[in-house]
Write a protein that holds these residues in place. Structure first.
Motif, short mmCIF file in Angstrom:
data_model
loop_
_atom_site.label_atom_id
_atom_site.label_comp_id
_atom_site.label_asym_id
_atom_site.label_seq_id
_atom_site.Cartn_x
_atom_site.Cartn_y
_atom_site.Cartn_z
N LYS A 1 0.84 -1.19 0.00
CA LYS A 1 0.00 0.00 0.00
C LYS A 1 0.88 1.25 0.00
O LYS A 1 1.83 1.30 0.75
N PRO A 2 0.58 2.26 -0.82
CA PRO A 2 1.36 3.49 -0.74
C PRO A 2 1.08 4.22 0.56
O PRO A 2 0.00 4.13 1.12
N LEU A 3 2.08 4.97 1.03
CA LEU A 3 1.91 5.68 2.29
C LEU A 3 0.91 6.81 2.12
O LEU A 3 0.80 7.39 1.05
N VAL B 1 -0.69 10.57 2.37
CA VAL B 1 -0.10 11.90 2.27
C VAL B 1 0.07 12.45 3.69
O VAL B 1 -0.86 12.36 4.48
N PRO B 2 1.20 13.03 4.01
CA PRO B 2 1.38 13.52 5.38
C PRO B 2 0.38 14.61 5.70
O PRO B 2 0.07 15.45 4.87
N ASP B 3 -0.15 14.58 6.91
CA ASP B 3 -1.06 15.61 7.39
C ASP B 3 -2.36 15.69 6.63
O ASP B 3 -3.06 16.69 6.70
N ARG C 1 6.53 3.23 -5.14
CA ARG C 1 5.12 2.92 -4.98
C ARG C 1 4.58 3.43 -3.65
O ARG C 1 3.45 3.92 -3.57
N GLU C 2 5.43 3.35 -2.63
CA GLU C 2 4.95 3.80 -1.33
C GLU C 2 4.74 5.29 -1.28
O GLU C 2 3.88 5.79 -0.57
N SER D 1 3.91 7.08 -3.82
CA SER D 1 3.23 7.50 -5.05
C SER D 1 2.14 8.51 -4.79
O SER D 1 1.72 9.20 -5.70
N LYS D 2 1.66 8.60 -3.54
CA LYS D 2 0.56 9.52 -3.30
C LYS D 2 1.02 10.97 -3.18
O LYS D 2 0.24 11.88 -3.39
N PHE D 3 2.26 11.16 -2.78
CA PHE D 3 2.67 12.56 -2.64
C PHE D 3 4.03 12.85 -3.25
O PHE D 3 4.59 13.90 -3.03
N PHE E 1 7.92 17.59 1.77
CA PHE E 1 6.50 17.76 1.51
C PHE E 1 5.85 18.63 2.56
O PHE E 1 5.08 19.56 2.26
N ARG E 2 6.15 18.37 3.83
CA ARG E 2 5.52 19.15 4.90
C ARG E 2 5.93 20.61 4.81
O ARG E 2 5.12 21.52 4.94
#
Lengths: 486, 151
Positions: free
Chosen positions: A343-345, A347-349, B50-51, B53-55, B122-123
């Protein structure tokens, strides 16, 4: 037991007396009807031990002989595919099949009656045998083999029973309380055994015949479960229409063995499966899926039976389609689950923090809450300069702490709302105090610099704060915070 | 391993990817495939792609291509591999205790280090910062000695 039998017989004698004249007047053509009626009566008369013939009449009936004859002929003729154009009900073969079904049910009942007869007779010789060998045909065979023998080591029961049962039977026979039977009883018992075995053979013949014709009668059902099982199902249900009327859960249980043999564990016995577990589809499923497969099979075969009973599909295509469907479903169940992708991590926050609540959190927060003392110190009275620690406005201001006109000299730490346990504990310790929980140090008088002596009600809470007016120092429920050794 | 990540050889591709990655950290690795340290870094990048990939988006830039030399000069890339971070077409800087804040030199010790660095970027970027502090302890940051040649 004998007196019970006698009383029953007395009742029956009355009944039979009434029926006698009717019986004599009946035609032979209606013999079938009356035989059935007699069969029922013979049921009750089974308590008459003396005559086997009075117990089991089936083999003498015209109907039985007719059907057996036809079955023999048909079996010898081989498979005879009659014209499909004919309406089912007019076909003599179909009628024969229907009769065979009814006959097989009758034969089963007859076997049970004979089994009771044998058992009652043999009870004098070997009473425990009936609880060890449940199946009527097996019982009949064993009785025939043992005969009047007292020593079971001379009797060879191999092939009749499973070896474990043979062992148990031999052991029980050595300690049995039975006595050898008299000669005529023995002869009658052996006769009854023969009769039972003959009926069993006849039933097998009938079932074989039905099975061979099964593809013609119920093509869809036999496409799914196979002709042997279909024949058995039809036989037990009592006809194709009876089978079609049954709900699927009943079809699943047709032919299920109820009793477990002595000494065998019940852990391995398959739960709630009947004739359906002999089908090829069922045998080829892995054991873990067998329950689901059985339910599925029962449902689809019930559908097929319903199609067959209305002759909706004489070609059997529906049956083959259903079979294919069942096979596909069972295969699908056996597929391994799809491989897990990492599973992708997140998004922070992006996910808001879950705030917790509850008693525990509130109690923890109380330790850092603003105390009543501090609240009082933060506020000021209008037009009244506050006192301060160093005097003259220097140092920390005391606000409304200890102000004149408040009626209280000291401000106490408010009793925590959640300190019920502490309160309870101290309530229990007040075994000495009589009425009221006031300590001996509270007083109704207050000395104030301006008004002098002030009378105040020690029960009344001040206007400053809700409950923050009790003395901490002399609190009834407060504890020692720290005891220093000097 | 690095076949999962895009390799960019043309300037146009690099422009496009910087412009088109929205609301995600863009990680550009400048390096060449023959270098062992670069391969180690590529391995970490592909395993975590892949981990993250969301951000985050990860891409590899071949430093030996001619069109890329513009960027090599712009970012002053001398050490192979170097990693440059972007967010919404803004160049993100990171202070990891080394002299150069504009890029990350060398490889990472573990995959988790890389994930931590990307998260910190990112933060910071979401808060509107252009330079962030490195979350890694000093022992995890690869140090290089500066040798002056012909000076």
């Amino acid at each position: 037991m004998a007196s019970l039998a006698d009383s029953f017989l007395a009742d029956l004698d009355e009944l039979s007396d009434n029926e006698e004249p009717i019986l004599d007047n009946e035609d032979i053509d209606a013999e079938n009807m009356e035989e059935d009626g007699d069969g029922d009566m013979a049921d009750l008369e089974a308590l008459n031990y003396d005559d086997l013939d009075s117990v089991s009449k089936l083999q003498k009936t015209q109907r039985y002989n007719d059907i057996m004859q036809k079955v023999e002929d048909a079996l010898q003729k081989g498979t005879d595919i009659s014209s499909q154009g004919m309406v089912l009900e007019d076909d003599p073969e179909y009628q024969l099949i229907v009769d065979c079904n009814a006959l097989s049910v009758d034969i089963e009942n007859e076997i049970v009656i004979i089994h009771n007869f044998i058992r009652d007779n043999y009870r004098l010789k070997f009473p425990e045998l009936e609880s060890l060998v449940h199946h009527p045909i097996d019982y009949a065979r064993v009785v025939k083999k043992i005969g009047n023998e007292m020593d079971l080591t001379l009797v060879d029961l191999e092939g009749l029973l499973p070896s474990a049962i043979i062992m148990v039977v031999s052991v029980t026979a050595s300690t049995t309380s039975g006595k050898p039977l008299p000669e005529e009883n023995l002869k009658k018992t052996i006769d009854a055994c023969d009769r039972a075995l003959a009926l069993d053979v006849a039933k097998k013949k009938v079932l074989d015949f039905v099975e061979s014709r099964m593809g013609y009668i119920a093509p869809n059902l036999s496409a799914i479960v196979g002709s042997a099982v279909a024949a058995k199902l039809m036989g037990t249900a009592g006809g194709l229409s009876a089978l079609a009327k049954m709900p699927a859960c009943n079809v699943q249980l047709l032919g299920a063995k109820k009793k477990n043999l002595a000494g065998f564990s019940t852990a391995t016995s398959q739960f709630r499966v009947g004739y359906l577990d002999q089908t090829e589809l069922f045998q080829s499923t892995p054991p873990s899926l067998r329950d689901r497969a059985c339910r599925l099979l029962a449902a689809k075969s019930t559908l097929a039976a319903r199609v067959d009973s209305t002759r909706g599909d004489p070609t059997g295509k529906t049956g083959r389609d259903l079979r294919e469907e069942i096979r596909k479903k069972i295969e699908k169940w056996q597929e391994p689950p799809p491989a897990k992708q990492p599973k992708p991590l997140p998004v922070p926050d992006s996910e808001p923090k879950k705030k917790r609540g509850g008693r525990r959190l509130r109690k923890m927060k109380e330790r850092y809450a603003v105390t009543d003392m501090r609240k009082l110190a933060n506020r000021m009275q209008f037009g009244v300069p506050e006192e301060s620690s160093l005097g003259d406005g220097l140092g920390e201001g005391y606000g409304m702490l200890g102000q004149a006109g408040s009626g209280k000299l000291r401000v106490s730490v408010a009793q925590s709302k959640l300190a019920t346990k502490a309160a309870k504990r101290f309530k229990d310790k007040h075994y000495g105090s009589s009425g009221g929980a006031t300590s001996g140090l509270t007083s109704s008088l207050a000395f104030t610099p301006v008004q002098g002596i002030e009378l105040s009600n020690p029960q009344a809470h001040g206007n400053l704060l809700g409950s923050g007016t009790q003395s901490t120092y002399f609190s009834e429920i407060g504890t020692f915070s720290k005891i220093k050794r000097t | 391993m690095s076949f999962l990540l895009r390799t960019l050889t043309r300037k146009r591709e690099v422009d496009d990817i910087i412009r088109d990655t929205l609301d995600q950290v863009l990680v550009l690795r400048f390096g060449r495939e023959s270098d062992p340290v670069c391969l180690h870094l590529d391995d970490i990048l592909s395993k975590s792609s892949r981990e993250l990939s969301k951000f985050a988006t990860i891409a590899l830039v071949e430093v030996d291509a001619e069109e890329i030399q513009v960027y090599v000069r712009y970012f002053d890339i001398t050490m192979i591999p170097s990693t440059v971070f972007f967010f919404n077409a803004q160049h993100m800087k990171m202070d990891s205790g080394t002299a150069d804040h504009t890029k990350w030199l060398g490889s990472f010790h573990t995959k988790q280090d890389f994930i931590d660095v990307v998260e910190a970027i990112f933060r910071g970027a979401m808060k509107g910062k252009l330079i962030v502090n490195c979350p890694l302890p000093p022992q995890k940051i690869p140090r290089f000695q500066l040798l002056f040649k012909d000076v």
